[in-house]
Every structure is written in structure tokens, then in C-alpha cells.
Scaffold this motif. Structure first.
Motif, PDB file in Angstrom:
ATOM      1  N   ASN A  46      50.009  31.872  61.147  1.00 41.06           N
ATOM      2  CA  ASN A  46      51.117  30.892  61.208  1.00 41.06           C
ATOM      3  C   ASN A  46      51.906  30.819  59.898  1.00 41.06           C
ATOM      4  O   ASN A  46      53.132  30.955  59.907  1.00 41.06           O
ATOM      5  N   PRO A  47      51.248  30.590  58.750  1.00 44.33           N
ATOM      6  CA  PRO A  47      52.035  30.566  57.507  1.00 44.33           C
ATOM      7  C   PRO A  47      52.679  31.906  57.181  1.00 44.33           C
ATOM      8  O   PRO A  47      53.774  31.948  56.605  1.00 44.33           O
ATOM      9  N   LEU A  48      52.022  32.997  57.543  1.00 45.11           N
ATOM     10  CA  LEU A  48      52.627  34.302  57.297  1.00 45.11           C
ATOM     11  C   LEU A  48      53.913  34.483  58.103  1.00 45.11           C
ATOM     12  O   LEU A  48      54.898  35.069  57.617  1.00 45.11           O
ATOM     13  N   ASN A  49      53.900  33.986  59.357  1.00 45.68           N
ATOM     14  CA  ASN A  49      55.115  34.054  60.180  1.00 45.68           C
ATOM     15  C   ASN A  49      56.251  33.276  59.522  1.00 45.68           C
ATOM     16  O   ASN A  49      57.400  33.741  59.489  1.00 45.68           O
ATOM     17  N   PHE A  50      55.904  32.078  58.995  1.00 49.44           N
ATOM     18  CA  PHE A  50      56.931  31.284  58.315  1.00 49.44           C
ATOM     19  C   PHE A  50      57.453  32.019  57.087  1.00 49.44           C
ATOM     20  O   PHE A  50      58.666  32.048  56.831  1.00 49.44           O
ATOM     21  N   VAL A  51      56.545  32.607  56.313  1.00 49.21           N
ATOM     22  CA  VAL A  51      56.947  33.332  55.103  1.00 49.21           C
ATOM     23  C   VAL A  51      57.890  34.485  55.459  1.00 49.21           C
ATOM     24  O   VAL A  51      58.942  34.684  54.827  1.00 49.21           O
ATOM     25  N   GLY A  96      39.367  32.342  63.897  1.00 49.58           N
ATOM     26  CA  GLY A  96      40.144  31.129  63.633  1.00 49.58           C
ATOM     27  C   GLY A  96      40.927  31.226  62.351  1.00 49.58           C
ATOM     28  O   GLY A  96      42.074  30.771  62.258  1.00 49.58           O
ATOM     29  N   ILE A  97      40.309  31.852  61.339  1.00 44.87           N
ATOM     30  CA  ILE A  97      41.005  32.043  60.059  1.00 44.87           C
ATOM     31  C   ILE A  97      42.217  32.955  60.239  1.00 44.87           C
ATOM     32  O   ILE A  97      43.301  32.700  59.701  1.00 44.87           O
ATOM     33  N   ALA A  98      42.020  34.026  61.007  1.00 46.62           N
ATOM     34  CA  ALA A  98      43.138  34.945  61.260  1.00 46.62           C
ATOM     35  C   ALA A  98      44.292  34.215  61.934  1.00 46.62           C
ATOM     36  O   ALA A  98      45.467  34.416  61.593  1.00 46.62           O
ATOM     37  N   HIS A  99      43.952  33.345  62.897  1.00 44.83           N
ATOM     38  CA  HIS A  99      44.985  32.575  63.599  1.00 44.83           C
ATOM     39  C   HIS A  99      45.698  31.634  62.641  1.00 44.83           C
ATOM     40  O   HIS A  99      46.939  31.510  62.653  1.00 44.83           O
ATOM     41  N   GLU A 100      44.900  30.956  61.786  1.00 42.85           N
ATOM     42  CA  GLU A 100      45.478  29.992  60.854  1.00 42.85           C
ATOM     43  C   GLU A 100      46.349  30.674  59.803  1.00 42.85           C
ATOM     44  O   GLU A 100      47.372  30.121  59.380  1.00 42.85           O
ATOM     45  N   ASP A 146      46.824  30.746  51.050  1.00 44.70           N
ATOM     46  CA  ASP A 146      45.913  30.900  49.926  1.00 44.70           C
ATOM     47  C   ASP A 146      44.720  29.957  50.050  1.00 44.70           C
ATOM     48  O   ASP A 146      43.570  30.334  49.782  1.00 44.70           O
ATOM     49  N   ALA A 147      44.984  28.719  50.472  1.00 43.67           N
ATOM     50  CA  ALA A 147      43.900  27.736  50.631  1.00 43.67           C
ATOM     51  C   ALA A 147      42.923  28.165  51.713  1.00 43.67           C
ATOM     52  O   ALA A 147      41.700  27.984  51.585  1.00 43.67           O
ATOM     53  N   ILE A 148      43.434  28.756  52.794  1.00 40.10           N
ATOM     54  CA  ILE A 148      42.564  29.215  53.887  1.00 40.10           C
ATOM     55  C   ILE A 148      41.660  30.332  53.404  1.00 40.10           C
ATOM     56  O   ILE A 148      40.460  30.352  53.678  1.00 40.10           O
ATOM     57  N   VAL A 149      42.229  31.284  52.659  1.00 38.89           N
ATOM     58  CA  VAL A 149      41.438  32.404  52.142  1.00 38.89           C
ATOM     59  C   VAL A 149      40.377  31.898  51.160  1.00 38.89           C
ATOM     60  O   VAL A 149      39.214  32.323  51.203  1.00 38.89           O
ATOM     61  N   LYS A 150      40.770  30.980  50.278  1.00 35.63           N
ATOM     62  CA  LYS A 150      39.809  30.439  49.325  1.00 35.63           C
ATOM     63  C   LYS A 150      38.685  29.704  50.042  1.00 35.63           C
ATOM     64  O   LYS A 150      37.519  29.775  49.650  1.00 35.63           O
ATOM     65  N   GLY A 151      39.037  28.968  51.107  1.00 35.22           N
ATOM     66  CA  GLY A 151      38.014  28.273  51.886  1.00 35.22           C
ATOM     67  C   GLY A 151      37.037  29.241  52.522  1.00 35.22           C
ATOM     68  O   GLY A 151      35.830  28.985  52.564  1.00 35.22           O
ATOM     69  N   MET A 152      37.558  30.371  53.015  1.00 32.96           N
ATOM     70  CA  MET A 152      36.706  31.390  53.619  1.00 32.96           C
ATOM     71  C   MET A 152      35.751  31.970  52.575  1.00 32.96           C
ATOM     72  O   MET A 152      34.554  32.133  52.829  1.00 32.96           O
ATOM     73  N   LEU A 207      62.925  28.953  49.865  1.00 37.48           N
ATOM     74  CA  LEU A 207      61.911  29.368  48.895  1.00 37.48           C
ATOM     75  C   LEU A 207      60.795  28.334  48.767  1.00 37.48           C
ATOM     76  O   LEU A 207      59.602  28.673  48.615  1.00 37.48           O
ATOM     77  N   GLU A 208      61.184  27.060  48.834  1.00 37.96           N
ATOM     78  CA  GLU A 208      60.173  25.998  48.780  1.00 37.96           C
ATOM     79  C   GLU A 208      59.249  26.064  49.991  1.00 37.96           C
ATOM     80  O   GLU A 208      58.024  25.870  49.882  1.00 37.96           O
ATOM     81  N   LYS A 209      59.842  26.367  51.166  1.00 37.56           N
ATOM     82  CA  LYS A 209      59.026  26.489  52.377  1.00 37.56           C
ATOM     83  C   LYS A 209      58.123  27.715  52.305  1.00 37.56           C
ATOM     84  O   LYS A 209      56.971  27.678  52.731  1.00 37.56           O
ATOM     85  N   ILE A 210      58.669  28.810  51.741  1.00 40.45           N
ATOM     86  CA  ILE A 210      57.853  30.011  51.559  1.00 40.45           C
ATOM     87  C   ILE A 210      56.673  29.718  50.636  1.00 40.45           C
ATOM     88  O   ILE A 210      55.528  30.115  50.883  1.00 40.45           O
ATOM     89  N   ASN A 211      56.959  29.004  49.551  1.00 39.96           N
ATOM     90  CA  ASN A 211      55.906  28.639  48.604  1.00 39.96           C
ATOM     91  C   ASN A 211      54.837  27.761  49.255  1.00 39.96           C
ATOM     92  O   ASN A 211      53.623  27.956  49.054  1.00 39.96           O
ATOM     93  N   HIS A 212      55.295  26.791  50.068  1.00 40.04           N
ATOM     94  CA  HIS A 212      54.362  25.876  50.750  1.00 40.04           C
ATOM     95  C   HIS A 212      53.426  26.639  51.684  1.00 40.04           C
ATOM     96  O   HIS A 212      52.200  26.457  51.647  1.00 40.04           O
TER      97      HIS A 212
END
Length: 451
Positions: free
Chosen positions: A221-226, A214-218, A274-280, A263-268
Motif C-alpha cells: 500500500n505505501p509503495l503504491n502511494f510512493v 500480511g507484511i507484503a500486503h501492508e 520503513d516502520a513495517i520492515v523494522k517491526g518485522m 513529497l510530504e506524502k511520499i515521505n509519510h
């Protein structure tokens, strides 16, 4: 008043009205007066009839020689008769007594008193002083009663004492065994705690494994946006340079605004990853046990998605309807978010397992559904995880929170998930974790946390 009267053949005689024991005295004073009366009777060989109120019918005692054993009031009477006969040959019979130890039970219903007595007498003008010790056990049942006594002489010869030295040796042997067993128990406790810590860590890592897909999936998505916004921004930089070469500053500024938005979207989305990794990482490491203000709704929604995508990654055929009903008035509450996330993950994972097992039965019209809801009550926050799976049999319902109990096949469950969850909620947060289930209807686990 306590009356002392000199009598022939005795140094002091206690004449003690028994009804004084019950009049205007504290419980401890009653104990001491009862005991004084008993010692006087022991040394003076009084008539037992006047002592029936302070002697237990089951009184047991051992005198200073091996043949002085008494069981019951009648035996005490016989021992007193023997004592009276022996004293007829004694002259100047006298004694002094001193309590050296008194211990009363915490409940105040039992006591042990040890007294040292110096006994003196003469035979044919030969004076003798003999040290004695009397240990007495009393119990309280409306009044104090003597139930056991042991008299011993202050000498080393076992022939002159009722096995005093032998008792001491037995006591030393027993104490040695107690010390050895205590040491073994302490070692076993240390080993048990170490094993418990290992099992808890294993359970944490097992739940982390449930999250991995689930973490990999989550994160994907942000990596695709980045990646997408980075590529677009790179192209926009080339376009902006072309406009600058042409001298069209307005168009260049417009393109620069697009780049800034990207850039703002990339940052978001970078922060989201980062939050997902920290949660893991937080989920896997040992917690500090510190409660912090936490959005319980966001926490529940996060773990619902992670658990769902994790199961989907392992089983592409799995599908379920996810229903959320969050109370927006709750706000932040003080919880140990890492532990609470582990509880929510465990309940949701169990719910997915239940609906998936029922789906395998190919029940007509069955649609797997898992819902999670929160509600703010007057003095509690309620969180529910509900599924429409097979339910839990009534015969095992009461066991679900026991350590190592599981209804899953061997190898598919440790039996620690619900047990740890129960401890986290009840001991870690002072709340309640309950289960309500109906076979072939579904199961609902409810968490109630105090505000």
C-alpha cells in the motif's frame, strides 16, 4: 545446675535432673544437654530407665566391634549390662570428651554431633589409652531424642571397628558416582537449554512466517502511494518548467506547492514502509528484555491487520469480521513490545484458525468474527482476543498452556505458541493470561498487565 559425683568403678558420673532440659533453656542448649547426658550414659553404662525421656523407642546403634549392634531401648539395656561386667576388671577407668562437629538441620528438627573421646584404664598395672569417636543423630519432637549412634575406634584394623574403613570406601564410591551423575546432569541441562533456545527461535520464525504475507500486503500500500505520487510529481515538474518558460511565476509557485505536498506524502508512506520492515526485523531477532513505553492499542491494531492479511494471502476464500474496541485513555505502558506483539499475534492467529475451522462446517447464518479490545482498570490493563469459533473442549482446556500441546492436526502447530505466550505474560511482565471458552460458542483469551 549439673552435678558431678565420683562413684566406685567410674571416673565421673553425670547426675542430671531431666526436667532441667525443659526449663529456661534455648532449643540448642537443650540439644547439648541431652547429648551430654547420652554420652555420659554411653561411657558409664548407666541405667537406661533414667534415660527413657531422651532415647527414641526406635534407637539404633553400632558399637566399636561388629557384635555391638543395638535396636531399641531394651538392646541398649543389654549392651550396658555387658559394659558393666567388662569394667569390673578395669582399674583407673576415666575419659575426656570433646565435640568436634555439630550440624543442625535448617528446620531445626534434626542434628548430628560427633565427639572425640580419649578413654584410659589399667589392667594389672598396664595403662592403656584408647581414642574413640561417637557419632550421634538426634531429632526434635517437643524434646530432643537420640535416634542413632555409632562408635568407632581410632585404628586402621576393620576387626576393631564397626567397618569404619569399609564405610569410608563405600562413601568414596558413592561420592564418585554422585560426581559422575552430577556431570551428566549438567551436560544434559546445557543440551536442554540449547534445544529450548532452538525451539523458541523456531517458534519465532514460524510466527514470522504467519506475518510475511500480511507484511507484503501492508508494504504494498505505501509503495503504491510512493509510486503514484512520484509519477504525478514528475509530471508537475514538467508543467512547472513550462510555466517558468512562459514567465508565469504565480502558476509555477502553485505547482511547486503541489509538488511539495506530494513529497510530504511520499515521505509519510516511505516512513510507514520503513516502520513495517523494522517491526518485522524486531520480531525475528532476539530481544533485549527491556521494557519501553508502548502504545498497546496501536500494537494490537497493527498485528490484527498483519495477521488478517497474512491469512487472506494464503487463503483467498477466508473472510472474517474484525471488531476493535480500544480504550483511548490507556496511553503508553511499559512493556517489551516485541514479546507482547508475539503474544497478540499468536492469540489472533489462533482465533482466525478457530473461526475458519467452524466456517468449513458450513453452519447456516454463521459469520466468522474476531474481536480485540483493551480496557484500563484501576491497577491493570486488560486486553482480550475473542472469537466465535468452535471453542476448546473442557477435557483439554487445562492443557492449552503446556509446552507442545496442540489441538491442531500434525504439521499445523508446534504446541509452543501459547506456552511461550504464557511465559511472556506471567514471567516477563508479571501479568496473567487466562482462557474462557464454551464449545460451539467461542473462546476468549484475556491478558491482564499490572500498571
Amino acid at each position: 545446675m549439673l552435678n558431678l559425683k565420683k562413684e566406685k568403678g567410674a571416673f565421673l558420673k553425670f547426675h542430671y535432673p531431666l526436667n532441667l532440659i525443659k526449663m529456661n533453656t534455648t532449643k540448642e542448649q537443650e540439644l547439648l544437654r541431652t547429648y551430654q547426658l547420652f554420652v555420659a550414659s554411653f561411657m558409664e553404662n548407666s541405667s537406661v530407665d533414667e534415660l527413657n525421656d531422651i532415647l527414641s523407642p526406635d534407637i539404633m546403634g553400632f558399637g566399636t566391634t561388629s557384635d555391638e549392634k543395638v535396636f531399641g531401648i531394651e538392646a541398649v539395656r543389654n549392651l550396658n549390662d555387658i559394659g558393666k561386667q567388662q569394667k569390673q576388671s578395669l582399674e583407673d577407668y576415666h575419659y575426656t570428651s570433646k565435640i568436634i562437629k555439630k550440624q543442625i538441620s535448617k528446620k531445626g528438627d534434626a542434628a548430628i554431633i560427633i565427639t572425640e573421646i580419649n578413654l584410659g584404664y589399667s589392667i594389672h598395672e598396664i595403662k592403656t589409652v584408647m581414642p574413640l569417636r561417637i557419632t550421634t543423630v538426634l531429632f526434635f519432637d517437643e524434646t530432643w531424642k537420640v535416634i542413632h549412634w555409632h562408635g568407632s575406634l581410632g585404628v586402621e584394623s576393620e576387626g576393631d571397628t564397626w567397618h569404619q574403613n569399609e564405610w569410608q570406601r563405600d562413601n568414596d564410591r558413592l561420592q564418585k558416582k554422585v560426581d559422575e551423575q552430577t556431570a551428566e546432569l549438567k551436560k544434559s541441562l546445557v543440551d536442554l537449554k540449547a534445544t529450548q533456545s532452538q525451539l523458541i527461535q523456531s517458534e519465532k520464525m514460524a510466527s514470522l512466517g504467519e506475518l510475511t504475507a500480511g507484511i507484503a500486503h501492508e508494504i504494498q500500500n505505501p509503495l503504491n502511494f510512493v509510486n503514484n505520487f512520484s509519477e504525478v510529481s514528475n509530471e508537475l515538474v514538467d508543467e512547472m518548467n513550462e510555466e517558468l518558460d512562459k514567465g508565469d511565476l504565480e502558476e509555477a509557485k502553485a505547482i511547486s506547492l503541489d509538488i511539495k505536498q506530494n513529497l510530504e506524502k511520499i515521505n509519510h508512506h516511505g516512513k510507514r514502509a520503513d516502520a513495517i520492515v523494522k517491526g518485522m526485523l524486531q520480531h525475528s531477532r532476539s530481544n533485549t528484555g527491556k521494557k519501553e513505553p508502548t502504545d498497546i492499542n496501536a500494537l494490537a491494531d497493527e498485528y490484527l491487520r498483519l495477521a488478517y492479511h497474512g491469512l487472506r494471502a494464503k487463503d483467498k476464500s477466508f473472510n472474517a469480521q474484525l471488531v476493535t474496541d480500544f480504550d483511548d485513555t490507556i496511553g503508553n505502558i511499559n512493556i517489551i513490545s516485541q514479546d507482547m506483539g508475539r503474544v497478540i499475534l499468536n492469540l489472533i492467529t489462533n482465533a482466525f484458525y478457530a473461526v475458519n475451522e467452524k466456517k468449513k462446517e458450513q453452519v447456516a447464518g454463521y459469520e466468522p468474527t474476531v474481536s480485540i479490545s483493551t480496557k484500563k482498570n484501576t491497577d491493570t490493563i486488560e486486553l482480550k482476543v475473542t472469537d466465535n469459533g468452535k471453542g476448546i473442549p473442557e477435557s483439554v482446556k487445562e492443557k492449552v498452556f503446556q509446552p507442545f500441546f496442540t489441538t491442531k492436526p500434525t504439521g499445523e502447530g508446534t504446541g509452543l505458541g501459547l506456552s511461550l505466550s504464557y511465559d511472556i505474560i506471567t514471567k516477563g511482565h508479571g501479568g496473567e493470561l487466562k482462557v474462557n471458552t464454551k464449545q460451539n460458542i467461542g473462546t476468549e483469551f484475556s491478558i491482564n498487565l499490572p500498571l
